[in-house]
Motif scaffolding. Sequence first.
Motif, PDB file in Angstrom:
ATOM      1  N   ILE A   1      -3.801  -6.658 -17.197  1.00  0.00           N
ATOM      2  CA  ILE A   1      -3.204  -5.821 -18.465  1.00  0.00           C
ATOM      3  C   ILE A   1      -4.628  -6.201 -19.213  1.00  0.00           C
ATOM      4  N   GLY A   2      -5.563  -6.643 -19.144  1.00  0.00           N
ATOM      5  CA  GLY A   2      -6.640  -6.945 -20.186  1.00  0.00           C
ATOM      6  C   GLY A   2      -8.078  -5.837 -19.510  1.00  0.00           C
ATOM      7  N   ALA A   3      -7.882  -5.955 -18.390  1.00  0.00           N
ATOM      8  CA  ALA A   3      -8.730  -5.118 -17.706  1.00  0.00           C
ATOM      9  C   ALA A   3      -8.418  -3.584 -17.959  1.00  0.00           C
TER      10      ALA A   3
ATOM     11  N   ILE B   1       0.772  -1.233  -0.390  1.00  0.00           N
ATOM     12  CA  ILE B   1       0.444   0.374  -0.063  1.00  0.00           C
ATOM     13  C   ILE B   1       1.381   1.264  -0.056  1.00  0.00           C
ATOM     14  N   SER B   2       2.007   0.966   0.922  1.00  0.00           N
ATOM     15  CA  SER B   2       2.511   2.329   0.782  1.00  0.00           C
ATOM     16  C   SER B   2       3.299   2.848  -0.759  1.00  0.00           C
ATOM     17  N   ILE B   3       3.930   1.427  -1.137  1.00  0.00           N
ATOM     18  CA  ILE B   3       5.028   1.712  -2.593  1.00  0.00           C
ATOM     19  C   ILE B   3       3.818   1.842  -3.491  1.00  0.00           C
ATOM     20  N   PHE B   4       2.211   1.530  -3.362  1.00  0.00           N
ATOM     21  CA  PHE B   4       0.956   2.003  -4.607  1.00  0.00           C
ATOM     22  C   PHE B   4       0.821   3.177  -3.871  1.00  0.00           C
ATOM     23  N   ALA B   5       1.045   3.747  -2.915  1.00  0.00           N
ATOM     24  CA  ALA B   5       0.527   5.532  -2.527  1.00  0.00           C
ATOM     25  C   ALA B   5       1.458   6.262  -2.697  1.00  0.00           C
ATOM     26  N   VAL B   6       3.036   6.277  -2.578  1.00  0.00           N
ATOM     27  CA  VAL B   6       4.041   6.980  -3.294  1.00  0.00           C
ATOM     28  C   VAL B   6       4.686   7.060  -4.988  1.00  0.00           C
ATOM     29  N   LEU B   7       3.808   6.220  -5.604  1.00  0.00           N
ATOM     30  CA  LEU B   7       4.120   5.350  -7.059  1.00  0.00           C
ATOM     31  C   LEU B   7       3.735   6.658  -7.710  1.00  0.00           C
TER      32      LEU B   7
ATOM     33  N   LEU C   1       9.673  -7.555 -17.523  1.00  0.00           N
ATOM     34  CA  LEU C   1       8.136  -7.138 -15.874  1.00  0.00           C
ATOM     35  C   LEU C   1       7.068  -7.473 -15.452  1.00  0.00           C
ATOM     36  N   LEU C   2       6.452  -8.514 -17.221  1.00  0.00           N
ATOM     37  CA  LEU C   2       5.605  -9.847 -16.608  1.00  0.00           C
ATOM     38  C   LEU C   2       6.351 -10.481 -15.897  1.00  0.00           C
TER      39      LEU C   2
ATOM     40  N   PHE D   1       2.370  -3.662 -10.296  1.00  0.00           N
ATOM     41  CA  PHE D   1       2.512  -4.366 -11.643  1.00  0.00           C
ATOM     42  C   PHE D   1       2.149  -3.168 -13.189  1.00  0.00           C
ATOM     43  N   VAL D   2       0.778  -3.483 -13.071  1.00  0.00           N
ATOM     44  CA  VAL D   2       0.361  -2.661 -13.521  1.00  0.00           C
ATOM     45  C   VAL D   2      -0.015  -1.215 -14.084  1.00  0.00           C
ATOM     46  N   ASN D   3       0.698  -0.667 -12.801  1.00  0.00           N
ATOM     47  CA  ASN D   3       1.468   0.897 -13.701  1.00  0.00           C
ATOM     48  C   ASN D   3       2.203   0.599 -13.220  1.00  0.00           C
TER      49      ASN D   3
END
Lengths: 170, 157
Positions: free
Chosen positions: B140-142, B14-20, B97-98, B81-83
Motif C-alpha cells: 500500500i505504501g509503495a 495471473i488470470s484473475i489479475f488479467a480479468v480484474l 480486506l487486509l 490485493f492492492v487493486n
Amino acid sequence: MMLWESYDKNEIYIIMMLLGAYLAVYIFPKKLSPPLMLLFLVWGFATSTIFDFTLGGGLFDYYKVNDSNKYELSDLLTYFLFATFSYFFVYFYKVLRIKNVKIIFYILGWTCIGLVMEKVSSFMGVTHYQSGYHIYYSVVVFLIVQTTTALYYELIKKKWPEANHVSHMD
Amino acid sequence: MEFVVYFFLVWLYISIFAVLHKRLNIVENTFVYLVILIISINYSWLVIDEFNVISLSEKRAPYLAYLINRSIGIPILTLIFVNLYTRIPTLIQKAMLLVSAVILFVALASISTSLKITKYLNWNYGFDFIYYFVLMVCAIGAYKIMHRVMKGVVEGI
C-alpha cells in the motif's frame, strides 16, 4: 548477514562506482519523468536481485557476489548500483531516440558494456564464478534483461502517454 | 506434484489479475510488483539461507515451485490485493480486506509446508502472519508513493 567479510578493493570499487553513478543521475539533464525515473531505478534493482538470488544463490549457486556466500551490506550496495544501469539504459534509449532496427544494435551495445563491466567487477573481486559458470553465460542474462526493459518501456509509452512528459524537475 | 500445484496457483493469480478491473495504471502496478518482488526475495533469502529458521527442499521440482511462488505468485497476489484495496471506500472494509489477504497468504504458506517444499525449524504461522501483514502495508505504501509522484506529473502538464 554482515557488513562485509573484509573491507578491501571490491568494497572500495562498489562505493566509488555507486557515488559516480548516482552523481551522474543527479547531474545529467532530466529526460525521464519522475515516475519513470523511480520505476526504472527499482526495475534495475529488482532484475539484479532476481538473477543474483536465483542463479547466484540457492540450488544453482553459479557465482558468489563479493567476499562470501552470506548476505553482506556490499551485496545490497551492488543492487543499488545496478539500479542506475537500468535507468541509464532507458535514459539513453529516449535521448538517442532509439526505435525499429536501432533497438537491436542498442541492446547489443549495452550487452557489450555489461560484459566489460562484469569483467571489471570480476577483476575487482565483486563477482566470483563457481559451479562451472563462465562470463559468456551472462550474455543470455543481459539479452533477456535489456530486451524486456526496452519492450516494457515501449509498452509504458503506449499505455501511459504522460510518460513522454518531463515535469517541472527539469 | 509440488510444481504442478504452484504452477496452477500462479496461473490462477495471473488470470484473475488479467480479468480484474484495475484501479492502478501500468506504472503503479509495475512499481508495486517490483517492490514486493524485492522484499519477497530478500525475506526468503534471510529466513532460509541466513538465519536458517526455515529449510527448503533441495529437489528440483519443489525448488522450482518455491521460485515461481516467491517471484511471481506472491507479487501478483499482492497486486490483486492492492487493486481491490483502492476500490473499497470505508476504513473498516479496507481493514477486513487486509486481514483476509494476510490469512490467505498464511494459508498458502501452509500448502508449502504440507507439500514439504519448506519446513519450519524455528518459525511458525504467527511470524508468517506478521510478515505478510507488513508486506501488505509495504505494498500500500509503495502504491501511495508512486501515485503521489505520478499525480505531480499529471498536474505539471
